[in-house]
Design a protein around this motif. Structure first.
Motif: not given
Length: 174
Positions: A34-46, A152-157
């Motif tokens: 979990k990487i905190p971002i406003p309103l939630g978190y970023a992740h590698l799930g995608d 997060e999208g770029v990291v998941n790609i």
């Protein structure tokens, strides 16, 4: 392309098991880093969702995408987001499946795959930005999460391409 194969409603033990394993993989990749971002978190799930869709391209991967992501929201204290997550992950996965051609010989090097990944991540970012604005009754709050979601999208790609290369040999065997 009928992704859900609606003509066949019975589930085999193999399909149920595959769905459970993919759900667990999506959950872990979403819940743990979990990487905190406003309103939630970023992740590698995608990235795991995209891999599952490439390996199976069946209803099991779509269901695992939604269930694994929703479970991570629930367990992470973001139960309010479970409904939006269901819709967003479903649309994200369908966008990827409809544009990409996972059965093609040179799938990983195809521009079509990259376009599918980018559009699917844009669907995800737009969906969470929109629902953030709705749930928090503030366009500013929704837009505050957009840069983190795009990153997060770029990291998941990138993670997808790193993980997909070694899995390319088993693609289509599930």
């Amino acid at each position: 392309m009928n992704v859900l194969n609606a003509e066949r409603s019975a589930w085999t033990a193999r399909e149920i098991t595959l769905t459970a394993v993919m759900t667990a993989a999506v959950f872990l990749a979403t819940f743990l880093p979990k990487i905190p971002i406003p309103l939630g978190y970023a992740h590698l799930g995608d990235a795991v969702i995209f891999l599952a869709l490439c390996l199976t391209v069946r209803r099991e991967a779509l269901i695992a995408a939604c269930l694994g992501s929703m479970l991570a929201d629930f367990m992470g204290g973001f139960a309010l987001w479970m409904g939006p997550t269901l819709l967003i992950k479903w649309l994200m996965a369908l966008t990827f499946i409809e544009i990409a051609n996972p059965k093609a010989d040179h799938f990983l090097t195809s521009p079509r795959t990259l376009i599918a990944l980018i559009l699917a991540c844009l669907v995800m970012a737009a969906g969470y930005t929109l629902f953030g604005a709705i749930l928090y009754n503030s366009l500013t709050a929704g837009l505050a999460s957009a840069p983190g979601l795009l990153a997060e999208g770029v990291v998941n790609i990138l993670a997808f391409y790193v993980l997909a290369k070694p899995l390319e040999k088993v693609r289509g065997k599930f």
